[in-house]
Design an enzyme around this catalytic site. Structure first.
Site, PDB file in Angstrom:
ATOM      1  N   GLY A  49      -0.016   8.231   2.578  1.00  0.00           N
ATOM      2  CA  GLY A  49      -0.340   6.941   3.190  1.00  0.00           C
ATOM      3  C   GLY A  49      -1.809   6.590   3.349  1.00  0.00           C
ATOM      4  N   ASP A 104      -3.325   7.441   7.894  1.00  0.00           N
ATOM      5  CA  ASP A 104      -2.984   6.019   7.931  1.00  0.00           C
ATOM      6  C   ASP A 104      -2.688   5.535   9.341  1.00  0.00           C
ATOM      7  OD1 ASP A 104      -0.650   7.526   8.084  1.00  0.00           O
ATOM      8  OD2 ASP A 104       0.320   6.599   6.350  1.00  0.00           O
ATOM      9  N   ASP A 107       1.035   8.114  15.424  1.00  0.00           N
ATOM     10  CA  ASP A 107       2.265   7.660  16.064  1.00  0.00           C
ATOM     11  C   ASP A 107       2.506   8.557  17.285  1.00  0.00           C
ATOM     12  OD1 ASP A 107       4.681   6.092  16.066  1.00  0.00           O
ATOM     13  OD2 ASP A 107       5.731   7.754  15.128  1.00  0.00           O
ATOM     14  N   LYS A 135      -0.419   3.607  17.249  1.00  0.00           N
ATOM     15  CA  LYS A 135       0.661   3.070  18.088  1.00  0.00           C
ATOM     16  C   LYS A 135       0.641   3.823  19.414  1.00  0.00           C
ATOM     17  CE  LYS A 135       4.034   3.289  14.697  1.00  0.00           C
ATOM     18  NZ  LYS A 135       5.349   3.076  14.078  1.00  0.00           N
ATOM     19  N   PHE A 156       7.830  -0.315  13.046  1.00  0.00           N
ATOM     20  CA  PHE A 156       7.618   0.466  11.822  1.00  0.00           C
ATOM     21  C   PHE A 156       6.996  -0.445  10.774  1.00  0.00           C
ATOM     22  CE2 PHE A 156       8.380   2.698   7.920  1.00  0.00           C
ATOM     23  CZ  PHE A 156       8.173   4.016   8.291  1.00  0.00           C
ATOM     24  N   ARG A 169       3.829   0.403  -0.543  1.00  0.00           N
ATOM     25  CA  ARG A 169       2.462   0.899  -0.321  1.00  0.00           C
ATOM     26  C   ARG A 169       1.427  -0.057  -0.901  1.00  0.00           C
ATOM     27  NH1 ARG A 169       2.950   6.267   1.394  1.00  0.00           N
ATOM     28  NH2 ARG A 169       4.654   7.456   0.471  1.00  0.00           N
TER      29      ARG A 169
HETATM   30  P1  5GP Z   1       2.962  11.413  14.106  1.00  0.00           P
HETATM   31  O1  5GP Z   1       2.929  12.889  13.922  1.00  0.00           O
HETATM   32  O2  5GP Z   1       1.711  10.821  14.716  1.00  0.00           O
HETATM   33  O3  5GP Z   1       4.191  10.967  14.843  1.00  0.00           O
HETATM   34  O4  5GP Z   1       3.218  10.854  12.681  1.00  0.00           O
HETATM   35  C1  5GP Z   1       2.327  10.172  11.962  1.00  0.00           C
HETATM   36  C2  5GP Z   1       2.879   9.959  10.570  1.00  0.00           C
HETATM   37  O5  5GP Z   1       4.179   9.308  10.605  1.00  0.00           O
HETATM   38  C3  5GP Z   1       1.953   9.009   9.871  1.00  0.00           C
HETATM   39  O6  5GP Z   1       0.933   9.681   9.186  1.00  0.00           O
HETATM   40  C4  5GP Z   1       2.904   8.271   8.949  1.00  0.00           C
HETATM   41  O7  5GP Z   1       3.048   9.012   7.755  1.00  0.00           O
HETATM   42  C5  5GP Z   1       4.237   8.262   9.676  1.00  0.00           C
HETATM   43  N1  5GP Z   1       4.416   6.982  10.416  1.00  0.00           N
HETATM   44  C6  5GP Z   1       4.364   6.798  11.734  1.00  0.00           C
HETATM   45  N2  5GP Z   1       4.550   5.507  12.057  1.00  0.00           N
HETATM   46  C7  5GP Z   1       4.724   4.853  10.889  1.00  0.00           C
HETATM   47  C8  5GP Z   1       4.953   3.469  10.550  1.00  0.00           C
HETATM   48  O8  5GP Z   1       5.026   2.552  11.373  1.00  0.00           O
HETATM   49  N3  5GP Z   1       5.078   3.201   9.215  1.00  0.00           N
HETATM   50  C9  5GP Z   1       4.997   4.155   8.250  1.00  0.00           C
HETATM   51  N4  5GP Z   1       5.149   3.770   6.984  1.00  0.00           N
HETATM   52  N5  5GP Z   1       4.774   5.463   8.537  1.00  0.00           N
HETATM   53  C10 5GP Z   1       4.635   5.805   9.840  1.00  0.00           C
HETATM   54 MG    MG Z   2       1.179  10.418   7.293  1.00  0.00          MG
END
Ligand code: 5GP
Ligand code: MG
Length: 185
Positions: A49, A104, A107, A135, A156, A169
Site C-alpha cells: 500500500g 499507507d 489503523d 484512523k 475502509f 490501488r
Molecule cells: P494496523 O496494524 O494499524 O491495524 O494495520 C494497518 C494496515 O491495515 C495498513 O497498513 C493497511 O494495509 C491495512 N488497513 C487498515 N485500514 C485500512 C483501510 O481503510 N483501507 C485499506 N485498504 N487498508 C487498510
Molecule cells: Mg499495510
C-alpha cells in the site's frame, strides 16, 4: 470508449482529493527534510500500500536517500496481539542507519508498532515512522507515527496505493466504495 468499465462508478465517496493528498505529502516532506536531510536515511516502504505515497514523497525530497521495501503484516491473535509476520525482508544491513518507515495507513497501530520494535532491535541508529493516513478512532495500542498526513474517520478506504481485494490501488484519490462491493468479497 463505449462499454469500458470505470472504477469511478464503484466509488461512493471521494474522501481525499488529489490536491489534498499532494498538500499532505508536501508538508511531510518539509518536516523530513529538516529532520533527516543530512543523514542519508534509508526509507523503508511497507508493501504494498505505501508504494504510491512513497513514490510521490521521495520525488520531492532533494537530499541523498535510499529506498527499500518490506513485506510486513500483523495477524490477530487473542494471546499475542499484533504478532508480526515478515514475508519479504529488507536486503541491506540496517545497523547504524537512520530509517524512515513509510506506511499507507495506521489503523489499530499493531503493524507499525511491531515493525518499529523489530527494526530497533537490529541496531538502527534511529527509526522514524511516517504514515499518510491515520484512523485514530481505531487505535488499540499507544503507538503514534512521527509524521502523519491526514486523519480520517473509521471507514475502509481505497485508492492512492490502498486496495480492496488487491483492486483500486490505482485510483488517484482516497475514497470509500459502494457498500455492496465490500460485502461481495
Ligand atoms: P494496523 O496494524 O494499524 O491495524 O494495520 C494497518 C494496515 O491495515 C495498513 O497498513 C493497511 O494495509 C491495512 N488497513 C487498515 N485500514 C485500512 C483501510 O481503510 N483501507 C485499506 N485498504 N487498508 C487498510
Ligand atoms: Mg499495510
Amino acid at each position: 470508449m463505449p462499454g469500458k468499465r470505470s472504477l469511478r462508478d464503484d466509488v461512493e465517496t471521494v474522501l481525499i482529493a488529489p490536491e489534498e493528498l499532494t498538500a499532505a505529502v508536501d508538508s511531510i516532506a518539509l518536516r523530513l527534510t529538516e529532520d533527516v536531510g543530512d543523514l542519508n536515511p534509508l526509507f523503508i516502504g511497507v508493501q504494498i500500500g505505501a508504494f504510491v505515497f512513497l513514490a510521490d514523497l521521495i520525488r520531492i525530497l532533494d537530499f541523498p536517500l535510499e529506498v527499500e521495501f518490506i513485506g510486513a503484516s500483523s495477524y490477530r491473535d487473542k494471546t499475542v496481539p499484533g504478532k508480526l509476520e515478515i514475508n519479504n525482508d529488507v536486503a541491506s544491513d540496517i545497523a547504524g542507519r537512520h530509517l524512515v518507515v513509510v506506511d499507507d495507513i495506521i489503523d489499530t497501530g499493531h503493524t507499525l508498532q511491531a515493525l518499529i520494535q523489530m527494526l530497533r532491535k537490529r541496531n538502527a541508529a534511529s527509526v522514524r515512522s511516517c504514515c499518510l493516513l491515520d484512523k485514530p478512532e481505531r487505535r488499540e495500542c499507544d503507538y503514534e507515527a512521527d509524521y502523519v498526513g491526514i486523519q480520517i474517520p473509521d471507514r475502509f478506504v481505497v485508492g492512492y496505493g490502498l486496495d480492496h481485494a488487491e483492486q483500486y490501488r490505482n485510483l488517484p484519490y482516497v475514497g470509500v466504495l459502494r457498500p455492496e462491493l465490500y460485502n461481495s468479497t
